[in-house]
Motif scaffolding. Structure first.
Motif, mmCIF file in Angstrom:
data_model
loop_
_atom_site.group_PDB
_atom_site.id
_atom_site.type_symbol
_atom_site.label_atom_id
_atom_site.label_comp_id
_atom_site.label_asym_id
_atom_site.label_seq_id
_atom_site.Cartn_x
_atom_site.Cartn_y
_atom_site.Cartn_z
ATOM 1 N N ARG A 36 30.568 -14.863 -43.395
ATOM 2 C CA ARG A 36 31.018 -13.900 -44.417
ATOM 3 C C ARG A 36 30.091 -12.697 -44.376
ATOM 4 O O ARG A 36 30.532 -11.551 -44.413
ATOM 5 N N GLU A 84 30.656 -8.664 -43.409
ATOM 6 C CA GLU A 84 30.234 -7.572 -44.304
ATOM 7 C C GLU A 84 29.371 -6.546 -43.590
ATOM 8 O O GLU A 84 29.429 -5.358 -43.884
ATOM 9 N N VAL A 111 39.280 -12.278 -37.578
ATOM 10 C CA VAL A 111 38.975 -12.407 -39.002
ATOM 11 C C VAL A 111 39.960 -13.402 -39.594
ATOM 12 O O VAL A 111 41.156 -13.346 -39.303
ATOM 13 N N GLU A 112 39.438 -14.318 -40.401
ATOM 14 C CA GLU A 112 40.294 -15.295 -41.078
ATOM 15 C C GLU A 112 39.825 -15.481 -42.512
ATOM 16 O O GLU A 112 38.712 -15.103 -42.860
ATOM 17 N N THR A 113 40.677 -16.101 -43.309
ATOM 18 C CA THR A 113 40.286 -16.486 -44.658
ATOM 19 C C THR A 113 39.907 -17.958 -44.617
ATOM 20 O O THR A 113 40.668 -18.790 -44.134
ATOM 21 N N HIS A 114 38.704 -18.247 -45.090
ATOM 22 C CA HIS A 114 38.202 -19.623 -45.121
ATOM 23 C C HIS A 114 37.711 -19.907 -46.537
ATOM 24 O O HIS A 114 36.797 -19.236 -47.024
ATOM 25 N N ARG A 115 38.358 -20.870 -47.199
ATOM 26 C CA ARG A 115 38.003 -21.231 -48.571
ATOM 27 C C ARG A 115 37.945 -20.011 -49.482
ATOM 28 O O ARG A 115 37.023 -19.859 -50.287
ATOM 29 N N GLY A 116 38.926 -19.121 -49.301
ATOM 30 C CA GLY A 116 39.058 -17.949 -50.156
ATOM 31 C C GLY A 116 38.262 -16.731 -49.730
ATOM 32 O O GLY A 116 38.408 -15.665 -50.324
ATOM 33 N N ASP A 117 37.417 -16.855 -48.723
ATOM 34 C CA ASP A 117 36.594 -15.729 -48.272
ATOM 35 C C ASP A 117 37.025 -15.276 -46.889
ATOM 36 O O ASP A 117 37.332 -16.095 -46.026
ATOM 37 N N ARG A 118 37.011 -13.950 -46.678
ATOM 38 C CA ARG A 118 37.252 -13.431 -45.332
ATOM 39 C C ARG A 118 35.991 -13.634 -44.509
ATOM 40 O O ARG A 118 34.888 -13.346 -44.973
ATOM 41 N N VAL A 119 36.150 -14.152 -43.291
ATOM 42 C CA VAL A 119 35.015 -14.416 -42.415
ATOM 43 C C VAL A 119 35.297 -13.910 -41.009
ATOM 44 O O VAL A 119 36.445 -13.856 -40.571
ATOM 45 N N THR A 126 35.209 -14.698 -37.189
ATOM 46 C CA THR A 126 35.362 -16.025 -36.598
ATOM 47 C C THR A 126 34.435 -16.315 -35.423
ATOM 48 O O THR A 126 34.330 -17.464 -35.020
#
Length: 171
Positions: free
Chosen positions: A59, A63, A145-153, A155
């Protein structure tokens, strides 16, 4: 490349030569249908020095990346490997040396068509097959980029899969 230790998804770590650093990596997070739900680390035999496994907060990496770079990679990245018709030692023109290939497309089938179909059926990812002479090139599209447990991360580190990126990360 990893060696299977036991049934149930237990494998050795990335096997690099001892003089090469292992760059931070994200344990298949770039493979949408293959990524693990849980990762555990174990050291059966500690090396005399080094031996660190870098772990990063992806994450935070996302950023810190420039927005224009993230935008360019957002659609994803197409990756491939080169599989010779049979295992052996071949000249790797990108690396300028001979290299042993232990995986070959012939392990999937006796001819091109059956090997390609078997590889596509065996993969949880969608695989496009191209041929370069007698070599098979399976292509997989991976997200950057993916969403993992509600957060964009972010990969992963795509340059580590390219010969030039591996050299840069080792410096």
């Amino acid at each position: 490349p990893r060696q299977k230790v036991s049934d149930g998804g237990l494998f050795t770590t990335t096997e690099y030569q001892s003089n090469l650093p292992i760059p931070a990596h994200t344990e298949l997070s770039y493979m949408p249908k293959s990524k693990p739900e849980l990762i555990a680390f174990c050291c059966a035999a500690a090396p005399p020095k080094g031996g660190m496994t870098p772990a990063l907060d992806m994450r935070r990496v996302l950023e810190e990346l420039p927005a224009d770079l993230v935008a360019r990679f957002a659609p994803g990245v197409r990756t491939s490997v080169n599989l010779p018709p049979a295992p052996g030692v071949f000249l790797d023109v990108n690396r300028g040396c001979f290299r042993e290939f232990t995986r070959a497309w012939s392990s999937y089938g006796a001819d091109r068509a059956s090997a390609a179909l078997a590889l596509q059926r065996a993969s949880p990812e969608e695989v496009a097959i191209e041929w370069a002479g007698s070599w098979m090139q399976p292509f997989v599209d991976m997200p950057a980029v993916e969403t993992h447990r509600g957060d964009r991360v972010w990969t992963g580190f795509f340059p580590m899969f390219h010969w030039a990126g591996s050299a840069v990360q080792a410096v």
